[in-house]
Design a protein around this motif. Structure first.
Motif, PDB file in Angstrom:
ATOM      1  N   CYS A 150       0.851  -1.187   0.000  1.00  0.00           N
ATOM      2  CA  CYS A 150       0.000   0.000   0.000  1.00  0.00           C
ATOM      3  C   CYS A 150       0.888   1.239   0.000  1.00  0.00           C
ATOM      4  O   CYS A 150       1.758   1.383   0.874  1.00  0.00           O
ATOM      5  CB  CYS A 150      -0.898   0.024   1.239  1.00  0.00           C
ATOM      6  N   VAL A 151       0.665   2.144  -0.959  1.00  0.00           N
ATOM      7  CA  VAL A 151       1.524   3.310  -1.133  1.00  0.00           C
ATOM      8  C   VAL A 151       0.662   4.570  -1.212  1.00  0.00           C
ATOM      9  O   VAL A 151      -0.315   4.618  -1.956  1.00  0.00           O
ATOM     10  CB  VAL A 151       2.385   3.197  -2.411  1.00  0.00           C
ATOM     11  N   LEU A 152       1.056   5.590  -0.440  1.00  0.00           N
ATOM     12  CA  LEU A 152       0.453   6.916  -0.520  1.00  0.00           C
ATOM     13  C   LEU A 152       1.524   7.938  -0.883  1.00  0.00           C
ATOM     14  O   LEU A 152       2.643   7.878  -0.379  1.00  0.00           O
ATOM     15  CB  LEU A 152      -0.174   7.315   0.823  1.00  0.00           C
ATOM     16  N   TYR A 153       1.177   8.866  -1.750  1.00  0.00           N
ATOM     17  CA  TYR A 153       2.061   9.993  -2.042  1.00  0.00           C
ATOM     18  C   TYR A 153       1.205  11.248  -2.067  1.00  0.00           C
ATOM     19  O   TYR A 153      -0.006  11.191  -2.299  1.00  0.00           O
ATOM     20  CB  TYR A 153       2.787   9.807  -3.379  1.00  0.00           C
ATOM     21  N   ASP A 154       1.817  12.402  -1.799  1.00  0.00           N
ATOM     22  CA  ASP A 154       1.043  13.633  -1.789  1.00  0.00           C
ATOM     23  C   ASP A 154       0.843  14.151  -3.212  1.00  0.00           C
ATOM     24  O   ASP A 154       1.797  14.212  -4.000  1.00  0.00           O
ATOM     25  CB  ASP A 154       1.742  14.696  -0.942  1.00  0.00           C
ATOM     26  N   GLY A 155      -0.385  14.549  -3.513  1.00  0.00           N
ATOM     27  CA  GLY A 155      -0.705  14.957  -4.872  1.00  0.00           C
ATOM     28  C   GLY A 155       0.001  16.216  -5.316  1.00  0.00           C
ATOM     29  O   GLY A 155       0.272  16.391  -6.510  1.00  0.00           O
ATOM     30  N   ILE A 156       0.326  17.120  -4.390  1.00  0.00           N
ATOM     31  CA  ILE A 156       1.044  18.341  -4.747  1.00  0.00           C
ATOM     32  C   ILE A 156       2.545  18.126  -4.630  1.00  0.00           C
ATOM     33  O   ILE A 156       3.315  18.515  -5.511  1.00  0.00           O
ATOM     34  CB  ILE A 156       0.594  19.513  -3.862  1.00  0.00           C
ATOM     35  N   GLY A 157       2.997  17.506  -3.541  1.00  0.00           N
ATOM     36  CA  GLY A 157       4.422  17.250  -3.386  1.00  0.00           C
ATOM     37  C   GLY A 157       4.984  16.419  -4.534  1.00  0.00           C
ATOM     38  O   GLY A 157       6.126  16.607  -4.949  1.00  0.00           O
ATOM     39  N   SER A 158       4.174  15.502  -5.063  1.00  0.00           N
ATOM     40  CA  SER A 158       4.604  14.629  -6.165  1.00  0.00           C
ATOM     41  C   SER A 158       3.930  15.035  -7.477  1.00  0.00           C
ATOM     42  O   SER A 158       3.614  14.170  -8.312  1.00  0.00           O
ATOM     43  CB  SER A 158       4.268  13.167  -5.831  1.00  0.00           C
ATOM     44  N   HIS A 159       3.734  16.345  -7.669  1.00  0.00           N
ATOM     45  CA  HIS A 159       3.013  16.811  -8.859  1.00  0.00           C
ATOM     46  C   HIS A 159       3.729  16.446 -10.152  1.00  0.00           C
ATOM     47  O   HIS A 159       3.105  16.314 -11.199  1.00  0.00           O
ATOM     48  CB  HIS A 159       2.827  18.329  -8.795  1.00  0.00           C
ATOM     49  N   ALA A 160       5.059  16.258 -10.085  1.00  0.00           N
ATOM     50  CA  ALA A 160       5.818  15.943 -11.299  1.00  0.00           C
ATOM     51  C   ALA A 160       5.896  14.440 -11.575  1.00  0.00           C
ATOM     52  O   ALA A 160       6.522  14.031 -12.563  1.00  0.00           O
ATOM     53  CB  ALA A 160       7.229  16.517 -11.193  1.00  0.00           C
ATOM     54  N   LEU A 161       5.285  13.623 -10.730  1.00  0.00           N
ATOM     55  CA  LEU A 161       5.360  12.176 -10.913  1.00  0.00           C
ATOM     56  C   LEU A 161       4.542  11.762 -12.143  1.00  0.00           C
ATOM     57  O   LEU A 161       3.333  12.017 -12.205  1.00  0.00           O
ATOM     58  CB  LEU A 161       4.829  11.457  -9.673  1.00  0.00           C
TER      59      LEU A 161
END
Length: 467
Positions: A167-178
């Motif tokens: 299960c993985v969570l990332y922040d939508g703004i912090g990782s905007h370049a993903l």
């Protein structure tokens, strides 16, 4: 005709500014922030209205309601797995207010490992994930699709294909370049991966309330928390900020259950389901550890109060490292009082900026701190991003919390507060080395700066509420 149209547009813009100013007065968390926004929105709406749409929103109800409803349930579920003994009186007396404020507790018997810099951190994290048998929980503010990001991607896919719940969570703004392909590749391999936001529907205007936590839990037994994200810059591979200085913490013992709980709350909000929760290993170490998960959904401003309580607890020494030194009035007052108690108060900050406005404001606060008797140092080799606090000879905190308004009031943060003389001695050795590579700030840094730079520092401080 054209003049009439322009006049009408300006009138409408000022009307919208007045309405937004009323909203700011009613909803902004601090009087200083409310005044700053209201003044700008009334008199300069063509400059401040759009930024307010991104930065001015200060309330969100759906996450708050679910957070408060589910937190007790998840805590009760975690407590069923634990048989902790009570904390010794000296721990309860010094830090009981923090535990009560957060609804958390100190867990005895933690085994701690200090991870200095990115190589040590990600070698340990990737090795632990590679050994997972049941479940991997991963949460970072930033994921990059670079060398480190691909290493993380590969080990997560390998575990998912081996039948491990990932299960993985990332922040939508912090990782905007993903890139979307990075996420889809993980999903195709069986990894559950989602962006975090306090609104389930995408809202490109929401830059506040970001999930700044960094959590990894493997099989409920090993946990990781600290300041590093998933990207090559955290390994010191991207100038001009290289070498990158940061710190993480590995822990084993009952406190890992609280790392799981924090992740589970966010996962449940995003997905509507709970991740697998496993019983942590019995305590085999000597540390007492409290997991401090703070955020804007709390009834109190828990992150700021966390720092204030730790500062007030210091009797001999208080050493703090932070990339962003923009303390609020309560934290600054607590630091000043610590100096009057005879505490050795030191703050380590960067010598080079990654965010120039914050860097300028930090310079002015550093000047005020030096004048108050607080010793401030600038780390020279590269950018310092670690968030570590050392109190006296037995207490050390490692986590994601910065000394700025964003961490105090706008971001979801997490740190591990550890009471253990052996671990504190390791942190002391690490920080002594950091201070040995730093130059002490004097009043001359500000006094001899060009007038325009000093003016820029004062202007930057006006933006405290959004820094």
């Amino acid at each position: 005709m054209l003049t009439t149209i322009i006049g009408g547009l300006l009138l409408a813009l000022h009307g919208a500014g007045v309405l937004a100013a009323m909203h700011a007065v009613m909803n902004t968390r601090t009087p200083q922030g409310a005044f700053a926004w209201a003044l700008g929105l009334v008199f300069l709406p063509y400059v401040t209205l759009v930024p307010y749409l991104y930065l001015g929103r200060s309330r969100f109800h759906g996450y708050v309601d679910l957070h408060r409803a589910r937190r007790g349930q998840i805590q009760a579920q975690a407590d069923e797995q634990l048989t902790d003994e009570a904390s010794p009186p000296e721990v309860s007396e010094r830090y009981g207010e923090i535990a009560r404020m957060l609804g958390a507790r100190f867990h005895p018997g933690q085994r701690l490992r200090l991870l200095v810099n990115g190589d040590a951190t990600f070698d340990a994290i990737l090795a632990a994930i590679g050994e997972a048998k049941h479940c991997v929980l991963v949460q970072f503010f930033i994921f990059h699709d670079d060398m480190l990001g691909k290493r993380m991607q590969q080990v997560l896919m390998d575990r998912a294909r081996a039948g491990v719940d990932v299960c993985v969570l990332y922040d939508g703004i912090g990782s905007h370049a993903l890139p979307g392909d990075y996420v889809k590749t993980l999903q195709d391999a069986g990894v559950g991966i989602h962006p975090f936001a306090t609104q389930r529907r995408s809202n490109r205007f929401q830059l506040n309330f970001r999930n700044h936590r960094k959590i990894v839990v493997v099989d409920g037994e090993r946990g990781f928390v600290g300041g590093l994200n998933v990207g090559d810059e955290y390994l010191g591979l991207k100038p001009p900020l290289a070498p990158w200085r940061d710190t993480h913490l590995q822990l084993e013992g009952p406190a890992v259950a609280d790392l799981q709980r924090s992740f589970a709350e966010d996962w449940h909000w995003v997905t509507g389901a709970l991740p697998p929760l496993y019983r942590p290993s019995p305590g085999q170490g000597t540390a007492h550890t409290l997991i401090a998960a703070t955020g804007p959904a709390d009834r109190q401003e828990t992150c700021s109060l966390f720092f204030v309580a730790l500062i007030h607890a210091a009797r001999r020494r208080l050493w703090i490292t932070t990339p962003y030194f923009v303390p609020d009035l309560a934290v600054m007052a607590a630091l000043r009082l610590a100096v009057f108690r005879g505490v050795d108060v030191r703050v380590l900050i960067p010598a080079r900026p990654d965010h120039r406005t914050v860097f300028l404001a930090s310079g002015l606060y550093a000047h005020d701190a030096v004048r108050a008797g607080i010793r401030v140092f600038r780390y020279q080799p590269g950018f310092i991003h670690e968030k570590v606090l050392l109190v006296d000879d037995d207490t050390a905190s490692v986590g994601s919390m910065n000394l700025d308004n964003r961490s105090f009031r706008l971001n979801f943060e997490i740190s591990a507060l550890n009471v253990d003389t052996t671990f504190a001695a390791q942190v002391e050795t690490m920080l002594e080395n950091d201070f040995a590579h730093a130059h002490e700030v004097t009043e001359a840094e500000y006094d001899k700066a060009p007038y325009l730079r000093r003016l820029a520092m004062h202007v930057a401080r006006l933006f405290d509420p959004v820094l």
